[in-house]
Design a protein around this motif. Structure first.
Motif, mmCIF file in Angstrom:
data_model
loop_
_atom_site.group_PDB
_atom_site.id
_atom_site.type_symbol
_atom_site.label_atom_id
_atom_site.label_comp_id
_atom_site.label_asym_id
_atom_site.label_seq_id
_atom_site.Cartn_x
_atom_site.Cartn_y
_atom_site.Cartn_z
ATOM 1 N N PRO A 107 0.822 -1.230 0.000
ATOM 2 C CA PRO A 107 0.000 0.000 0.000
ATOM 3 C C PRO A 107 0.850 1.273 0.000
ATOM 4 O O PRO A 107 0.515 2.251 -0.691
ATOM 5 C CB PRO A 107 -0.813 -0.128 1.300
ATOM 6 C CG PRO A 107 -0.851 -1.595 1.583
ATOM 7 C CD PRO A 107 0.470 -2.114 1.132
ATOM 8 N N GLN A 108 1.931 1.264 0.756
ATOM 9 C CA GLN A 108 2.793 2.444 0.807
ATOM 10 C C GLN A 108 3.529 2.641 -0.523
ATOM 11 O O GLN A 108 3.723 3.775 -0.967
ATOM 12 C CB GLN A 108 3.803 2.316 1.949
ATOM 13 C CG GLN A 108 3.214 2.480 3.336
ATOM 14 C CD GLN A 108 2.377 1.298 3.797
ATOM 15 O OE1 GLN A 108 2.593 0.168 3.333
ATOM 16 N NE2 GLN A 108 1.431 1.534 4.686
ATOM 17 N N ARG A 111 0.980 4.159 -2.894
ATOM 18 C CA ARG A 111 0.690 5.555 -2.558
ATOM 19 C C ARG A 111 1.870 6.457 -2.901
ATOM 20 O O ARG A 111 1.687 7.573 -3.398
ATOM 21 C CB ARG A 111 0.343 5.680 -1.080
ATOM 22 C CG ARG A 111 -0.219 7.060 -0.713
ATOM 23 C CD ARG A 111 -0.760 7.096 0.686
ATOM 24 N NE ARG A 111 -1.336 8.412 0.974
ATOM 25 C CZ ARG A 111 -1.789 8.792 2.155
ATOM 26 N NH1 ARG A 111 -1.738 7.935 3.175
ATOM 27 N NH2 ARG A 111 -2.281 9.989 2.341
ATOM 28 N N GLU A 114 1.867 7.047 -6.610
ATOM 29 C CA GLU A 114 0.822 8.009 -6.988
ATOM 30 C C GLU A 114 1.272 9.437 -6.686
ATOM 31 O O GLU A 114 1.040 10.360 -7.482
ATOM 32 C CB GLU A 114 -0.469 7.689 -6.236
ATOM 33 C CG GLU A 114 -1.119 6.377 -6.672
ATOM 34 C CD GLU A 114 -2.294 5.998 -5.793
ATOM 35 O OE1 GLU A 114 -2.443 6.615 -4.702
ATOM 36 O OE2 GLU A 114 -3.053 5.088 -6.172
ATOM 37 N N MET A 115 1.920 9.628 -5.536
ATOM 38 C CA MET A 115 2.401 10.968 -5.184
ATOM 39 C C MET A 115 3.510 11.433 -6.118
ATOM 40 O O MET A 115 3.589 12.614 -6.464
ATOM 41 C CB MET A 115 2.879 10.981 -3.730
ATOM 42 C CG MET A 115 1.761 10.888 -2.713
ATOM 43 S SD MET A 115 2.382 11.056 -1.021
ATOM 44 C CE MET A 115 0.862 10.946 -0.081
ATOM 45 N N LYS A 132 5.793 14.059 2.085
ATOM 46 C CA LYS A 132 4.956 12.899 2.383
ATOM 47 C C LYS A 132 5.577 11.620 1.817
ATOM 48 O O LYS A 132 5.516 10.548 2.446
ATOM 49 C CB LYS A 132 3.556 13.109 1.814
ATOM 50 C CG LYS A 132 2.798 14.250 2.486
ATOM 51 C CD LYS A 132 1.480 14.533 1.779
ATOM 52 C CE LYS A 132 0.764 15.731 2.424
ATOM 53 N NZ LYS A 132 -0.492 16.086 1.735
ATOM 54 N N LEU A 136 6.597 8.020 3.733
ATOM 55 C CA LEU A 136 6.277 6.677 3.248
ATOM 56 C C LEU A 136 7.547 5.873 2.977
ATOM 57 O O LEU A 136 7.624 4.677 3.301
ATOM 58 C CB LEU A 136 5.435 6.773 1.970
ATOM 59 C CG LEU A 136 4.041 7.395 2.120
ATOM 60 C CD1 LEU A 136 3.406 7.595 0.751
ATOM 61 C CD2 LEU A 136 3.156 6.525 2.997
ATOM 62 N N GLU A 206 -0.434 8.054 8.369
ATOM 63 C CA GLU A 206 -0.903 8.138 6.987
ATOM 64 C C GLU A 206 -2.331 8.676 6.912
ATOM 65 O O GLU A 206 -2.677 9.386 5.965
ATOM 66 C CB GLU A 206 -0.798 6.764 6.322
ATOM 67 C CG GLU A 206 0.645 6.328 6.070
ATOM 68 C CD GLU A 206 0.731 5.036 5.285
ATOM 69 O OE1 GLU A 206 -0.195 4.762 4.496
ATOM 70 O OE2 GLU A 206 1.714 4.298 5.467
ATOM 71 N N ARG A 207 -3.165 8.353 7.892
ATOM 72 C CA ARG A 207 -4.536 8.877 7.893
ATOM 73 C C ARG A 207 -4.557 10.389 8.098
ATOM 74 O O ARG A 207 -5.450 11.091 7.612
ATOM 75 C CB ARG A 207 -5.351 8.194 8.992
ATOM 76 C CG ARG A 207 -5.723 6.752 8.681
ATOM 77 C CD ARG A 207 -6.556 6.149 9.790
ATOM 78 N NE ARG A 207 -6.927 4.765 9.491
ATOM 79 C CZ ARG A 207 -7.621 3.983 10.308
ATOM 80 N NH1 ARG A 207 -8.027 4.448 11.499
ATOM 81 N NH2 ARG A 207 -7.909 2.731 9.954
ATOM 82 N N ASP A 210 -2.413 14.384 5.381
ATOM 83 C CA ASP A 210 -2.804 15.591 4.638
ATOM 84 C C ASP A 210 -3.119 16.769 5.551
ATOM 85 O O ASP A 210 -3.105 17.918 5.088
ATOM 86 C CB ASP A 210 -4.031 15.285 3.763
ATOM 87 C CG ASP A 210 -3.695 14.304 2.648
ATOM 88 O OD1 ASP A 210 -2.521 14.288 2.217
ATOM 89 O OD2 ASP A 210 -4.594 13.542 2.217
#
Length: 225
Positions: A107-108, A111, A114-115, A132, A136, A206-207, A210
């Motif tokens: 998952p990391q 993500r 994607e970033m 960010k 990760l 991670e939650r 942002d």
């Protein structure tokens, strides 16, 4: 039978021709002549000279030499095969570990990828996105390190958990997040306990990634007796 000047006086019918120099050498010991050994012993006014046939011994010696060379070659091949097998085993083990690490941090990885794509598409947000990504990346690196440590022992130093969270907080500061860390990690803990705490911490981070502006973390471990 030869005289004192090594001149032959009596020769058997099956005797091979001999040089005086070779006969002279027998005064100090046997003389090797291909498939024979030339020997002599002193007698009155000369020497008795004879030849021992060593054809069988030479044949056996050559067979032994051939066998030794063959075994040496086979041993070299076996050693190379063992080394190749060991190398393949190490590669397989490394691949197994890499696959396991990649699976557990998938998952990391997704993500972070994607970033990275957003960094190119939204350059005005590049700084925040890179911060960010660093958080990760820290988790991916540290999580993999924990798995590698766990390959050697199910109990690992509690300090490893401290290192994980400390580095994560340092990367959070890259995103202008205020952090404070107070900890006391001593002794050893089961790997699964350290992983569970670190995964819980990462999930929370991670939650909030942002929106987070500050994080205070208190970490105290109670190692197993």
């Amino acid at each position: 039978i030869v005289d004192e000047d090594f001149q032959p006086h009596y020769v058997s019918g099956g005797a091979l021709p001999l040089l005086e120099a070779d006969i002279a050498k027998t005064q100090t010991g046997a003389v090797h002549m291909e498939n024979t050994l030339l020997r002599s012993t002193p007698i009155h006014a000369g020497r008795v000279v004879w030849q021992d046939d060593i054809t069988v011994q030479n044949t056996l010696r050559q067979q032994l030499q051939d066998t030794r060379e063959q075994m040496s070659e086979e041993n070299t091949l076996l050693q190379a095969e063992v080394e190749l097998t060991e190398h393949k085993a190490r590669v397989d083990e490394q691949n197994r570990l890499y696959d396991r690490i990649a699976q557990e941090v998938a998952p990391q990885l997704i993500r972070a990828e994607e970033m990275m794509q957003r960094v190119s598409a939204e350059p005005e947000k590049a700084r925040g996105l890179m911060a960010k990504i660093c958080v990760l990346g820290c988790y991916i690196k540290r999580r993999g390190n924990l798995l590698l440590l766990g390959e050697d022992s199910s109990m690992i130093p509690a300090k490893e958990l401290e290192y994980c969270i400390r580095e994560s907080l340092e990367n959070l500061r890259l995103g202008q997040v205020f952090t404070s860390f107070n900890c006391n990690c001593e002794g050893k803990l089961p790997l699964e306990h350290i992983v569970a705490v670190y995964d819980f911490y990462e999930t929370m981070v991670e939650r909030l990634l942002d929106d987070i502006t500050a994080m205070i973390c208190l970490l105290y471990t109670s190692p197993s007796p």
